[in-house]
Design an enzyme around this catalytic site. Structure first.
Site, PDB file in Angstrom:
ATOM      1  N   LYS A 126       0.858  -1.188   0.000  1.00 22.45           N
ATOM      2  CA  LYS A 126       0.000   0.000   0.000  1.00 22.45           C
ATOM      3  C   LYS A 126       0.887   1.228   0.000  1.00 22.45           C
ATOM      4  CE  LYS A 126      -4.362   1.257   0.204  1.00 22.45           C
ATOM      5  NZ  LYS A 126      -5.574   0.523  -0.221  1.00 22.45           N
ATOM      6  N   ASP A 166      -7.120   4.352  -4.556  1.00 21.18           N
ATOM      7  CA  ASP A 166      -7.725   4.229  -3.221  1.00 21.18           C
ATOM      8  C   ASP A 166      -8.330   5.618  -2.951  1.00 21.18           C
ATOM      9  OD1 ASP A 166      -7.784   2.258  -0.756  1.00 21.18           O
ATOM     10  OD2 ASP A 166      -7.387   4.223   0.108  1.00 21.18           O
TER      11      ASP A 166
HETATM   12  P1  NDP Z   1     -12.933   7.874  -2.794  1.00 19.30           P
HETATM   13  O1  NDP Z   1     -11.873   8.873  -2.567  1.00 19.30           O
HETATM   14  O2  NDP Z   1     -13.453   7.669  -4.175  1.00 19.30           O
HETATM   15  O3  NDP Z   1     -14.179   8.153  -1.858  1.00 19.30           O
HETATM   16  C1  NDP Z   1     -14.059   8.229  -0.453  1.00 19.30           C
HETATM   17  C2  NDP Z   1     -15.396   8.674   0.084  1.00 19.30           C
HETATM   18  O4  NDP Z   1     -15.434   8.597   1.504  1.00 19.30           O
HETATM   19  C3  NDP Z   1     -15.664  10.121  -0.265  1.00 19.30           C
HETATM   20  O5  NDP Z   1     -17.035  10.277  -0.486  1.00 19.30           O
HETATM   21  C4  NDP Z   1     -15.204  10.837   0.979  1.00 19.30           C
HETATM   22  O6  NDP Z   1     -15.795  12.105   1.148  1.00 19.30           O
HETATM   23  C5  NDP Z   1     -15.726   9.897   2.023  1.00 19.30           C
HETATM   24  N1  NDP Z   1     -15.118  10.136   3.334  1.00 19.30           N
HETATM   25  C6  NDP Z   1     -15.782  10.508   4.433  1.00 19.30           C
HETATM   26  N2  NDP Z   1     -14.978  10.694   5.454  1.00 19.30           N
HETATM   27  C7  NDP Z   1     -13.749  10.450   5.026  1.00 19.30           C
HETATM   28  C8  NDP Z   1     -12.485  10.483   5.667  1.00 19.30           C
HETATM   29  N3  NDP Z   1     -12.315  10.797   6.938  1.00 19.30           N
HETATM   30  N4  NDP Z   1     -11.428  10.136   4.920  1.00 19.30           N
HETATM   31  C9  NDP Z   1     -11.580   9.821   3.635  1.00 19.30           C
HETATM   32  N5  NDP Z   1     -12.757   9.785   2.988  1.00 19.30           N
HETATM   33  C10 NDP Z   1     -13.839  10.105   3.688  1.00 19.30           C
HETATM   34  O7  NDP Z   1     -12.360   6.502  -2.222  1.00 19.30           O
HETATM   35  P2  NDP Z   1     -12.852   5.011  -2.508  1.00 19.30           P
HETATM   36  O8  NDP Z   1     -14.317   4.973  -2.725  1.00 19.30           O
HETATM   37  O9  NDP Z   1     -11.948   4.435  -3.521  1.00 19.30           O
HETATM   38  O10 NDP Z   1     -12.487   4.318  -1.124  1.00 19.30           O
HETATM   39  C11 NDP Z   1     -13.424   4.196  -0.049  1.00 19.30           C
HETATM   40  C12 NDP Z   1     -12.974   3.101   0.886  1.00 19.30           C
HETATM   41  O11 NDP Z   1     -12.918   1.863   0.165  1.00 19.30           O
HETATM   42  C13 NDP Z   1     -11.585   3.261   1.500  1.00 19.30           C
HETATM   43  O12 NDP Z   1     -11.573   2.663   2.778  1.00 19.30           O
HETATM   44  C14 NDP Z   1     -10.702   2.433   0.565  1.00 19.30           C
HETATM   45  O13 NDP Z   1      -9.528   2.021   1.211  1.00 19.30           O
HETATM   46  C15 NDP Z   1     -11.625   1.275   0.282  1.00 19.30           C
HETATM   47  N6  NDP Z   1     -11.371   0.493  -0.910  1.00 19.30           N
HETATM   48  C16 NDP Z   1     -11.240   1.062  -2.141  1.00 19.30           C
HETATM   49  C17 NDP Z   1     -11.035   0.284  -3.255  1.00 19.30           C
HETATM   50  C18 NDP Z   1     -10.958   0.847  -4.623  1.00 19.30           C
HETATM   51  O14 NDP Z   1     -10.829   0.066  -5.569  1.00 19.30           O
HETATM   52  N7  NDP Z   1     -11.062   2.129  -4.818  1.00 19.30           N
HETATM   53  C19 NDP Z   1     -10.895  -1.176  -3.145  1.00 19.30           C
HETATM   54  C20 NDP Z   1     -11.128  -1.693  -1.821  1.00 19.30           C
HETATM   55  C21 NDP Z   1     -11.334  -0.873  -0.764  1.00 19.30           C
HETATM   56  P3  NDP Z   1     -15.156  13.407   0.432  1.00 19.30           P
HETATM   57  O15 NDP Z   1     -15.597  13.318  -0.994  1.00 19.30           O
HETATM   58  O16 NDP Z   1     -15.734  14.533   1.161  1.00 19.30           O
HETATM   59  O17 NDP Z   1     -13.678  13.277   0.584  1.00 19.30           O
HETATM   60  O1  2IT Z   2      -7.957  -1.468  -0.791  1.00 23.64           O
HETATM   61  C1  2IT Z   2      -7.885  -1.959  -1.935  1.00 23.64           C
HETATM   62  O2  2IT Z   2      -8.010  -3.164  -2.145  1.00 23.64           O
HETATM   63  C2  2IT Z   2      -7.680  -1.037  -3.062  1.00 23.64           C
HETATM   64  N1  2IT Z   2      -7.610   0.168  -2.851  1.00 23.64           N
HETATM   65  C3  2IT Z   2      -7.516  -1.580  -4.452  1.00 23.64           C
HETATM   66  C4  2IT Z   2      -6.110  -2.058  -4.670  1.00 23.64           C
HETATM   67  C5  2IT Z   2      -5.792  -2.485  -6.070  1.00 23.64           C
HETATM   68  O3  2IT Z   2      -4.597  -2.805  -6.277  1.00 23.64           O
HETATM   69  O4  2IT Z   2      -6.642  -2.514  -6.949  1.00 23.64           O
END
Ligand code: NDP
Ligand code: 2IT
Length: 444
Positions: A126, A166
């Site tokens: 990561k 992420d």
């Molecule tokens: P994004 O940046 O696309 O979205 C994050 C969302 O969470 C935003 O709406 C953000 O609001 C909100 N949020 C609220 N509070 C917080 C905070 N304290 N810190 C950060 N964000 C906050 O991220 P993802 O949707 O990609 O990721 C969301 C979660 O899913 C994370 O935990 C990530 O690690 C996990 N994840 C992501 C994957 C991926 O493929 N993208 C895969 C597996 C897990 P705002 O817009 O106001 O910032």
């Molecule tokens: O938390 C996760 O699994 C991710 N942000 C996606 C990682 C990836 O390599 O696609």
């Protein structure tokens, strides 16, 4: 003292200022006791757990970048290459002001077991930076991404370490990073996933985490004689994971009534308008408060509150520790059936225990959100064979992976005598494969 407790104590002393990392380690080590306790002497002699909890490599670097006024800013970049027992390091890059080494280590540690559960050959890693993308122009984002990659490119590669998105890192950022990697290394290779479709990205990668979460949730409910049809679902977050979780939940017949961002949350009794949400978040990059102006029946509230809404299924898709024990109590009081984590570790330890003790089906992020990284691995396969698969092909592979993953963790929980405990099942099943590979490769 048992070997597991000994190592938990060591990790606690050594990483006392990294609470999220400690939380992740405690949960995993506690779950894998049945495996470790069965041959404690050998595992202690081989320092298996010390090798598991200490990253193979941690990289920390300076990221200077220039804003639109010509002023220079300096952020800190990280890449933690945690464990390569079963494949090259794989995991996302988080860009958020809260990023520090403890956050990246917790995410990298979780990623080891998540990647193992996908059944695909990817190790755990990561990275990220404390850079805040909010309010930055495209040029500023590019300036940051190019500088970040100028250093990171020395440590990654298609067969070494393959970063992805992420929080704060989406298609735009991956594009800028890929361009800089190619320029500096003179290599057009799949060293990043989540790329644009015109330069090696995979169809369905954008949707994969959210869709995968719903494929698993659907399978979980079906195996308990239920389905998503007609269910009320609450979702937190409004980013990549949340948007496509909402979309797939609706396709499967559920009504999703909430979403949130870091400033507030929306309750839409008619069901979230996912096209409007995409326009606000993906196109306009605006605040969620804008949702209400197009949907008069919806409510917008400042602060947090999605877990107070009555629902059958809750899907936390924003960030770590966003669902605490009071939220868990509210969910249980409102009759929630299942909580499946789209985010990484969004449920606190106390909340997890409360949900489990009250008979809620609880699936941890390392299982429930594995569809994103699994599809990243499918993107790597497509890059290696220089072909691209159709949306339907990738999506159907994703669905199969998530259904198999559910049965894998369910069976592991049963095999070790923890039926219905998917936290134990995920940690045990994820660890088994990593342990086998670590044992086979000697003391490295
Ligand atoms: P994004 O940046 O696309 O979205 C994050 C969302 O969470 C935003 O709406 C953000 O609001 C909100 N949020 C609220 N509070 C917080 C905070 N304290 N810190 C950060 N964000 C906050 O991220 P993802 O949707 O990609 O990721 C969301 C979660 O899913 C994370 O935990 C990530 O690690 C996990 N994840 C992501 C994957 C991926 O493929 N993208 C895969 C597996 C897990 P705002 O817009 O106001 O910032
Ligand atoms: O938390 C996760 O699994 C991710 N942000 C996606 C990682 C990836 O390599 O696609």
């Amino acid at each position: 003292m048992s070997y597991v407790d000994e190592v938990i104590e060591q990790v606690t002393v050594k990483n006392h200022d990294e609470p999220e990392f400690l939380q992740a380690v405690r949960e995993v080590l506690d779950s894998i006791r049945p495996i470790i306790d069965a041959d404690e002497q050998r595992f202690r002699r081989d320092a298996v757990l010390e090798r598991l909890v200490n990253p193979e490599r941690q990289i920390k670097f300076r990221v200077p970048w220039i804003d639109d006024n010509g002023d220079v800013h300096v952020n800190t970049g990280y890449r933690v290459q945690f464990n390569s027992a079963i494949g090259p390091y794989k995991g996302g890059l988080r860009l958020h002001p809260s990023v520090n080494i403890g956050i990246i280590k917790f995410l990298g540690f979780e990623q080891i077991f998540k990647n193992s559960l996908t059944g695909l050959p990817i190790g755990g890693g990561k990275g990220g930076s404390d850079f805040d993308p909010k309010g930055k122009s495209d040029r500023e984002i590019m300036s940051f991404c190019q500088s970040f990659m100028t250093e990171l490119c020395k440590y990654i590669g298609a067969d070494t370490d393959i970063p992805a998105g992420d929080i704060g890192t989406g298609g735009r950022e991956i594009g800028f990073m890929f361009g800089q990697y190619k320029r500096l290394r003179n290599l057009f290779e799949g060293t990043l996933t989540g790329k644009g479709l015109s330069f090696g990205g995979s169809l369905a990668r954008t949707e994969a985490t959210g869709y995968g979460l719903l494929y698993l949730t659907d399978e979980l409910l079906r195996c308990h004689g239920e389905s998503l049809e007609g269910k009320t679902v609450v979702v937190s977050g409004a980013g990549n994971v949340a948007i496509y979780a909402i979309e797939k939940a609706q396709q499967l017949g559920a009504k999703v009534v909430t979403c949130s961002d870091s400033t507030g949350w929306v309750y839409d009794p008619d069901g979230i308008d996912v096209e409007l949400l995409k326009d606000i978040k993906e196109v306009r990059r605006a605040r969620l408060s804008e949702y209400k102006s197009s949907r008069p029946n919806a409510e917008y509230h400042e602060g947090r509150g999605v877990w107070s809404v009555k629902c059958d299924v809750a899907l936390p898709c924003a960030t770590q520790n966003e669902l605490d024990v009071d939220d868990a109590k509210a969910l249980v009081a409102n009759g929630v059936t299942a909580v499946c984590e789209g985010a990484n570790m969004p449920t606190t330890e106390a909340a997890t225990k409360y949900l489990q003790d009250n008979g809620v089906y609880f699936v941890p992020g390392k299982a429930a959100n594995a569809g994103g990284v699994a599809t990243s691995a499918l993107e790597m396969s497509q890059n290696s064979e220089r072909l691209s698969w159709s949306f339907e092909e990738v999506d159907s592979k994703l669905k199969t992976i998530m259904e198999n993953l559910y049965h894998n963790i369910d069976n592991a929980a049963k095999r070790y005598g923890f039926e219905g405990n998917y936290v134990a099942g995920a940690n045990l099943a994820g660890f088994e494969k990593v342990l086998d590979a670590m044992n086979a490769q000697g003391i490295v």
